[in-house]
Write a protein that holds these residues in place. Sequence first.
Motif, PDB file in Angstrom:
ATOM      1  N   VAL A 165       0.812  -1.228   0.000  1.00 51.51           N
ATOM      2  CA  VAL A 165       0.000   0.000   0.000  1.00 51.51           C
ATOM      3  C   VAL A 165       0.838   1.267   0.000  1.00 51.51           C
ATOM      4  O   VAL A 165       0.326   2.350  -0.271  1.00 51.51           O
ATOM      5  N   LYS A 166       2.120   1.165   0.353  1.00 45.47           N
ATOM      6  CA  LYS A 166       3.035   2.305   0.319  1.00 45.47           C
ATOM      7  C   LYS A 166       2.492   3.492   1.135  1.00 45.47           C
ATOM      8  O   LYS A 166       2.424   4.632   0.666  1.00 45.47           O
ATOM      9  N   ASP A 167       2.105   3.207   2.363  1.00 43.60           N
ATOM     10  CA  ASP A 167       1.548   4.245   3.221  1.00 43.60           C
ATOM     11  C   ASP A 167       2.660   5.082   3.844  1.00 43.60           C
ATOM     12  O   ASP A 167       3.843   4.729   3.794  1.00 43.60           O
ATOM     13  N   ASN A 168       2.259   6.182   4.465  1.00 43.79           N
ATOM     14  CA  ASN A 168       3.197   7.058   5.167  1.00 43.79           C
ATOM     15  C   ASN A 168       2.951   7.062   6.661  1.00 43.79           C
ATOM     16  O   ASN A 168       3.212   8.046   7.346  1.00 43.79           O
ATOM     17  N   GLY A 169       2.451   5.958   7.175  1.00 41.23           N
ATOM     18  CA  GLY A 169       2.161   5.872   8.592  1.00 41.23           C
ATOM     19  C   GLY A 169       0.667   5.823   8.839  1.00 41.23           C
ATOM     20  O   GLY A 169      -0.142   5.822   7.903  1.00 41.23           O
ATOM     21  N   PRO A 170       0.268   5.763  10.097  1.00 39.43           N
ATOM     22  CA  PRO A 170      -1.161   5.668  10.422  1.00 39.43           C
ATOM     23  C   PRO A 170      -1.939   6.873   9.904  1.00 39.43           C
ATOM     24  O   PRO A 170      -1.404   7.977   9.799  1.00 39.43           O
ATOM     25  N   VAL A 171      -3.216   6.643   9.607  1.00 38.36           N
ATOM     26  CA  VAL A 171      -4.065   7.751   9.207  1.00 38.36           C
ATOM     27  C   VAL A 171      -4.288   8.660  10.408  1.00 38.36           C
ATOM     28  O   VAL A 171      -4.111   8.258  11.565  1.00 38.36           O
ATOM     29  N   LYS A 172      -4.679   9.861  10.150  1.00 38.18           N
ATOM     30  CA  LYS A 172      -4.886  10.842  11.212  1.00 38.18           C
ATOM     31  C   LYS A 172      -5.944  10.346  12.202  1.00 38.18           C
ATOM     32  O   LYS A 172      -6.924   9.720  11.822  1.00 38.18           O
ATOM     33  N   ASP A 173      -5.714  10.603  13.469  1.00 39.77           N
ATOM     34  CA  ASP A 173      -6.651  10.308  14.557  1.00 39.77           C
ATOM     35  C   ASP A 173      -6.814   8.823  14.830  1.00 39.77           C
ATOM     36  O   ASP A 173      -7.774   8.422  15.485  1.00 39.77           O
ATOM     37  N   ASP A 174      -5.924   7.991  14.331  1.00 43.34           N
ATOM     38  CA  ASP A 174      -6.006   6.554  14.608  1.00 43.34           C
ATOM     39  C   ASP A 174      -5.037   6.207  15.721  1.00 43.34           C
ATOM     40  O   ASP A 174      -3.820   6.274  15.550  1.00 43.34           O
ATOM     41  N   GLY A 175      -5.595   5.844  16.884  1.00 40.61           N
ATOM     42  CA  GLY A 175      -4.775   5.506  18.039  1.00 40.61           C
ATOM     43  C   GLY A 175      -4.677   4.021  18.298  1.00 40.61           C
ATOM     44  O   GLY A 175      -4.260   3.615  19.390  1.00 40.61           O
ATOM     45  N   ASN A 176      -5.058   3.201  17.328  1.00 40.01           N
ATOM     46  CA  ASN A 176      -5.026   1.747  17.519  1.00 40.01           C
ATOM     47  C   ASN A 176      -3.605   1.218  17.350  1.00 40.01           C
ATOM     48  O   ASN A 176      -3.283   0.530  16.378  1.00 40.01           O
ATOM     49  N   THR A 177      -2.762   1.536  18.309  1.00 41.45           N
ATOM     50  CA  THR A 177      -1.346   1.177  18.204  1.00 41.45           C
ATOM     51  C   THR A 177      -1.084  -0.288  18.516  1.00 41.45           C
ATOM     52  O   THR A 177      -0.023  -0.807  18.180  1.00 41.45           O
ATOM     53  N   THR A 178      -2.020  -0.951  19.190  1.00 36.70           N
ATOM     54  CA  THR A 178      -1.843  -2.365  19.518  1.00 36.70           C
ATOM     55  C   THR A 178      -3.086  -3.143  19.101  1.00 36.70           C
ATOM     56  O   THR A 178      -4.179  -2.594  19.011  1.00 36.70           O
ATOM     57  N   ILE A 179      -2.907  -4.424  18.880  1.00 32.33           N
ATOM     58  CA  ILE A 179      -4.011  -5.298  18.501  1.00 32.33           C
ATOM     59  C   ILE A 179      -3.991  -6.545  19.386  1.00 32.33           C
ATOM     60  O   ILE A 179      -2.919  -7.095  19.661  1.00 32.33           O
ATOM     61  N   GLU A 180      -5.161  -6.935  19.859  1.00 28.97           N
ATOM     62  CA  GLU A 180      -5.296  -8.206  20.556  1.00 28.97           C
ATOM     63  C   GLU A 180      -5.787  -9.253  19.568  1.00 28.97           C
ATOM     64  O   GLU A 180      -6.808  -9.058  18.904  1.00 28.97           O
ATOM     65  N   VAL A 181      -5.063 -10.354  19.484  1.00 24.84           N
ATOM     66  CA  VAL A 181      -5.454 -11.470  18.630  1.00 24.84           C
ATOM     67  C   VAL A 181      -5.930 -12.590  19.556  1.00 24.84           C
ATOM     68  O   VAL A 181      -5.142 -13.141  20.325  1.00 24.84           O
TER      69      VAL A 181
END
Length: 763
Positions: free
Chosen positions: A435-451
Amino acid sequence: MSPARLLRLPQLARLLTLLLSLFLAVGLFAPQSQAAPAAAPGGAPSPAPAGPAPQPATGSPERGDGERQFASADQRAPLSLDTRPAEVKATTAPTTTSLRLGAAAQQACNTGDFTGRTGGDLVQHIKAADIQCINSLFPLTGADARGAFREEQMTTVAYALRDAAGGYPGDNSTSVEQLVLYLRAGYFAQWYHKDDVGPYGTALQTAIRAGLDAFFGSAHSRDVAAGNAPILGESVTLIDSAQENVRYLPVVKRLLTDYTSATWNPAGLAWSVNPVFTVLFRGHQVAGFDAAVEADPSVLDTLSSFASRNNDLLGGDYGVLVYNATKELGRFLKDPALQAKVRPLVKALAAQAAPNGRTVFQWAAAAEAVGFYDAANCSYYGTCNAADQLKAGVLKVNDTCSPSIKLIAQALDATQLGTACTSLTGQDAYVHSVVKDNGPVKDDGNTTIEVVVFHSSLDYQVLAAAIYGIDTNNGGMYLEGDPAKAGNQPRFLCYEAEWVRPAFQIWNLNHEYTHYLDGRFDMYGDFNAGMTTPTVWWVEGFAEYVSYSYRKVADDAAIAAAARHAYKLSDLFDTVYGDQDRVYRWGYLAVRYMLEQHRPDVDALLAKYRVGDWAGARTLLKTTIGTRYDAGFDSWLTACANGACATNPTVPQLPECAAADPRALDANCARSNVAATTGNYAHFYLLVPAGTKQVKITTSGGTGNGDLYYNPAGWAYTGSYATRSAGPDNSETLTVTNPPAGYVYFSLYAQQGFGGVTVTSEI
């Protein structure tokens, strides 16, 4: 993608698509609150008929993620005895239907043979048809549906059932099953296409009662024999299809009372008794049902007795029966007139069980019912804080895969944890390279994920429902929450594929993880924001694309779909949740085509998705692109079906870092063939420009085991670091958000001597 990344469908699409083809079970986006009504293509609410919907054909393919979302979690239907995804059932074992047919019985099936016949001619043709042919009639619409299933036709067949059932011999030698299944198909078609089929009235009601009375009144309908099992099960299901749930409550009680696991299970009759729970479940939506139970509450004692005396089934292949009985007993707590009767029965079943161990399903069923209908009295049942009790009882494995991934499991061992973590952490770099992103989108604080990984499909369906309050008739769910809310914890729920054991596989692990990454780095805001215009083709197509291409597995179902040329690319941009083949198979094809053939357009589209410019993205797809690529897509489909899609796409690799110092990293480059002996380090430094939002360092490949460390102030060591990634091999990833300007430092520490490792840096 958001607080409610959910696959939501109209009831019509939800059940009809179960009949059309075998699909891969993929996971869902889901809300942490109650789902909103499903949206139709134009954005308007999709109407759904009231009352219980007839059930799809026996043996019809049910996706592992069936997409059957009910109005609220307490309306989940009873579970099947086989909770595996449908395509797994189809490829690992023949259905009871196919076992009865045999290859010689497979006949040509012509819809016109049913729509063009009436009276005795129709009846004889139905009785002579094979089961698969009758199954194929469930999706009929339009003139075909009316020709086959208008009331006069159905009444004729219902009386034919009456006549045939009078001499029912206990097997299908007189074709009773074909008649029953045809009637079920008619009710199904009329429910969802009433304008096509026409109304049903008292003539059919009188006839169907005569047919069912004759069958259940026949002595051989009680045979504990394999020949009777499929016909009995179909006939019980027909009770619900015809909405005769009240009239046949005595049959429900009879079956539950007569059931004995020692004799019924070997004969296959467990599959015949399980539909009674659907008759009870949907009965609550039929006029007069609750009043009938209030007048004669003995069915409550029957359910209680069934669950209690079959407690030994819990923990085995038929434990679902006890779970369903407990669940349906508890559902009657919703009726105030019955609560005094039901409460002690539910309490007794809860007391027989525990929120862990062999009896956990029974306890979970009781606790769920209490939570929905009698929560204020939870202490009476011992089920207060049921979700916490179940979490503590069953989700005992906790592992930190990386600073951003926590894995919670029911029964994974150390080796399995390592395998899962390696797969997840390695996927980050792959997705970012696509996807060649430049980092998280604005206002997205989901820095961790529970699996959260359950031990089997059944554990997921029972326990994830009880703990997280979701509908689990699916292949897994991503619960994103609100990414802009402080303290929000996204998670996805999945399960081990028990059918491949002793091999180890977590079903949809990479598909669900892609939803997390896509939501964080590509889609601004929450799910509802993203669905203001159709984005399903990308959301689900991209998750499928990554799941297959990252794992280097061919998507055979999508390749087969490509050969059918069913859709134009411009039409796929309008995809909404509904038709599973279109959502997943064709989503994969559309995303792959766009990435391979029109990459600049994908970059432009994602730039709009990332800032929430949904209208601009829609204009790009439907106006700027429009139909211009339809011809090219059609040609590409031909090539795909002829082998071009059998190999997975190659994601461009980052170039080698140009600096002479082998320790120097730079923006978007790689250092190859990195090595260190056990206990030593490979050190790196990176000059970070001011204003950089994110630095990502990834290691992969090679031999041995190197752990990745980061220090913003000086060389990184095991005793001097800000964060680390320490998995069981060389697949490590560190993402530093808002790093300080100037030099920052990374090192790869050799837990075990390593060589041939690639270190990549992305800014």
